[in-house]
Structures are given as C-alpha cells and as structure tokens.
Design a protein around this motif. Structure first.
Motif, PDB file in Angstrom:
ATOM      1  N   PHE A  94       0.827  -1.204   0.000  1.00 39.16           N
ATOM      2  CA  PHE A  94       0.000   0.000   0.000  1.00 39.16           C
ATOM      3  C   PHE A  94       0.863   1.257   0.000  1.00 39.16           C
ATOM      4  CE2 PHE A  94       0.893  -0.722   4.461  1.00 39.16           C
ATOM      5  CZ  PHE A  94       1.171   0.552   4.930  1.00 39.16           C
ATOM      6  N   ILE A  95       0.233   2.348  -0.414  1.00 39.97           N
ATOM      7  CA  ILE A  95       0.795   3.695  -0.326  1.00 39.97           C
ATOM      8  C   ILE A  95      -0.275   4.590   0.282  1.00 39.97           C
ATOM      9  CG2 ILE A  95       1.545   5.728  -1.631  1.00 39.97           C
ATOM     10  CD1 ILE A  95       2.796   3.855  -3.671  1.00 39.97           C
ATOM     11  N   ILE A  96       0.127   5.472   1.195  1.00 41.56           N
ATOM     12  CA  ILE A  96      -0.787   6.457   1.755  1.00 41.56           C
ATOM     13  C   ILE A  96      -0.193   7.837   1.535  1.00 41.56           C
ATOM     14  CG2 ILE A  96      -1.772   7.402   3.890  1.00 41.56           C
ATOM     15  CD1 ILE A  96      -2.103   4.604   4.907  1.00 41.56           C
ATOM     16  N   GLY A  97      -1.002   8.732   0.977  1.00 37.81           N
ATOM     17  CA  GLY A  97      -0.587  10.108   0.758  1.00 37.81           C
ATOM     18  C   GLY A  97      -1.607  11.082   1.309  1.00 37.81           C
ATOM     19  N   SER A  98      -1.214  12.357   1.362  1.00 33.45           N
ATOM     20  CA  SER A  98      -2.134  13.424   1.766  1.00 33.45           C
ATOM     21  C   SER A  98      -1.746  14.690   1.023  1.00 33.45           C
ATOM     22  CB  SER A  98      -2.083  13.656   3.284  1.00 33.45           C
ATOM     23  OG  SER A  98      -0.811  14.155   3.674  1.00 33.45           O
ATOM     24  N   SER A 118      -1.866  21.321  -5.083  1.00 34.24           N
ATOM     25  CA  SER A 118      -1.232  20.744  -6.270  1.00 34.24           C
ATOM     26  C   SER A 118      -0.158  19.714  -5.928  1.00 34.24           C
ATOM     27  CB  SER A 118      -0.611  21.854  -7.123  1.00 34.24           C
ATOM     28  OG  SER A 118       0.405  22.531  -6.394  1.00 34.24           O
ATOM     29  N   ALA A 119       0.047  19.445  -4.645  1.00 36.59           N
ATOM     30  CA  ALA A 119       1.096  18.495  -4.246  1.00 36.59           C
ATOM     31  C   ALA A 119       0.527  17.416  -3.332  1.00 36.59           C
ATOM     32  CB  ALA A 119       2.247  19.214  -3.546  1.00 36.59           C
ATOM     33  N   VAL A 120       1.038  16.200  -3.489  1.00 38.27           N
ATOM     34  CA  VAL A 120       0.688  15.103  -2.592  1.00 38.27           C
ATOM     35  C   VAL A 120       1.938  14.707  -1.821  1.00 38.27           C
ATOM     36  CG1 VAL A 120       1.070  13.408  -4.433  1.00 38.27           C
ATOM     37  CG2 VAL A 120      -0.236  12.755  -2.413  1.00 38.27           C
ATOM     38  N   HIS A 121       1.790  14.536  -0.524  1.00 35.83           N
ATOM     39  CA  HIS A 121       2.878  14.063   0.328  1.00 35.83           C
ATOM     40  C   HIS A 121       2.697  12.561   0.514  1.00 35.83           C
ATOM     41  CE1 HIS A 121       4.520  13.712   4.708  1.00 35.83           C
ATOM     42  NE2 HIS A 121       5.370  13.206   3.827  1.00 35.83           N
ATOM     43  N   ILE A 122       3.638  11.785   0.020  1.00 29.50           N
ATOM     44  CA  ILE A 122       3.593  10.326   0.192  1.00 29.50           C
ATOM     45  C   ILE A 122       4.189   9.996   1.551  1.00 29.50           C
ATOM     46  CG2 ILE A 122       4.382   8.103  -0.690  1.00 29.50           C
ATOM     47  CD1 ILE A 122       4.504   9.354  -3.465  1.00 29.50           C
ATOM     48  N   HIS A 123       3.349   9.528   2.448  1.00 32.11           N
ATOM     49  CA  HIS A 123       3.783   9.246   3.815  1.00 32.11           C
ATOM     50  C   HIS A 123       4.518   7.911   3.927  1.00 32.11           C
ATOM     51  CE1 HIS A 123       1.603  12.489   5.963  1.00 32.11           C
ATOM     52  NE2 HIS A 123       0.779  12.395   4.932  1.00 32.11           N
TER      53      HIS A 123
END
Length: 208
Positions: A94-98, A118-123
């Motif tokens: 899995f990948i989780i982003g915010s 406009s940006a997603v932070h991949i946690h």
C-alpha cells in the motif's frame, strides 16, 4: 466486503469459499475474488495497513511513520490519495498520501492533510513481509504515480526517505531536493520530488 490480511487476532480471517463438505450445488453461483486488484483504501482497511506498516518499520527504525489513528485520519480525509494492492482479497502492499500546500515539506506535513492543493505528500509505502523481494514496491509506486496523473490539479509528489532509499525513488523518477526539514529522533531524511504531468500511460513500461 474486502478481506483483510489475517495475521492478528484483531483481523478478519478468510471466508470459506465452498460449503462444508466441499460440494458446490449446480444452482449455486460461485463467487471468486480477483487474483490481483489495485484500489483506493478505506478506513475499513486501516488495521491491515497498520499491521503491515508496524512489522516493516518497527524492527528497522523502532517506530512507524503513521500511527493507527493517523492512518484512520488520512483514509477518512483523503482516501483518493491512497492505493492498495490486493491479491485474492489480501492487502499485500500500500501507499498512503495526503495533500500539502507548500514548496517543501515541513514537520506539520507528517500529520496534516491540506485539501485542494497541487502536491501530494507520500507518507509511507510498505509491502507485506510475505510479498517482499518480488518487485511489488516498485510496481505499486509506478501505478500510484500514473494514477496521480488522473487526479485533477495534482502537479507534484513529495516524500522524505533515508539516504539508502534514494536510488529506489530515483529509479521511479524522483529528484533529490536536499536534506529535509522533517526530523525524527536518530534519523535524517532526504526530500524527493516527482513532477506529475500528462495523461497516464496505457501500460506499464517493463523497464521501470
């Protein structure tokens, strides 16, 4: 209902696919799970996510990137920025982003979701221990980045990682932005950036 990875007494076990005795009546339609499925995660997947994350990270760094409450929070606020890989109903990676609204990641990005940016932070990107050393991490990351091309408004993906993981993300197309402002006791990070543009590819490049 999605079946969860069963390695904890708190997780749901697999359902029996055939009646007791192993006979399927001719009039009964047999339902099977897809062999491989990629989909956004939901809060119902949170325990499976956290179990995989905990096993992968605690033994190495002593702590998880996300707590269970933080997993639940992100999967409730921005499930569209997550992606899970399921095999026969089991979550295997899995990948989780915010969402994040600034040029560089800051400490607050670890726990905040900023909508309509406009940006997603991949946690976190994590693979179940039984599915490692099979290239699943790079395949999932590639699919996630192509998926982000279809999310309106997104232009960049950001993450932080330890130095030894920099080549992995560079191979996927990320560029180094330098040392990260995010700090965790006894760990230092490099910030990486991926520019999202164009339409998603029709198929995966086998060389990725």
């Amino acid at each position: 209902m999605t079946h969860q990875v069963s390695r904890s007494p708190f997780l749901k076990p697999f359902y029996t696919r055939t009646p007791v005795g192993g006979v399927i009546p001719r009039t009964q339609r047999r339902h099977t799970l897809p062999a491989s499925e990629f989909r956004n995660l939901t809060p119902q997947d949170a325990i499976s996510v956290f179990e995989i994350e905990r096993e992968a990270f605690v033994s190495v760094s002593g702590e998880c990137p996300l707590t269970l409450d933080e997993v639940l929070n992100f999967l409730s606020q921005c499930p569209e920025l997550s992606l899970g890989w399921f095999e026969e109903g089991q979550l295997v990676a899995f990948i989780i982003g915010s969402g994040w609204g600034k040029e560089r990641l800051e400490q607050e990005a670890m726990t905040q979701h900023v909508p309509e940016t406009s940006a997603v932070h991949i946690h976190v990107l994590s693979v179940h221990r039984h599915a490692r050393q099979q290239g699943k991490g790079s395949i999932l990351l590639w699919r996630y980045l192509q998926y982000l091309r279809c999310v309106p408004g997104l232009r960049r993906a950001l993450l932080v990682c330890e130095e030894f993981l920099v080549p992995f993300y560079q191979k996927a197309g990320f560029k180094e932005k330098g040392p990260s402002a995010i700090t965790v006791p006894n760990l230092t990070f490099q910030e990486m950036e991926y520019h999202i543009g164009g339409a998603a590819y029709a198929r995966r490049n086998s060389g990725c």
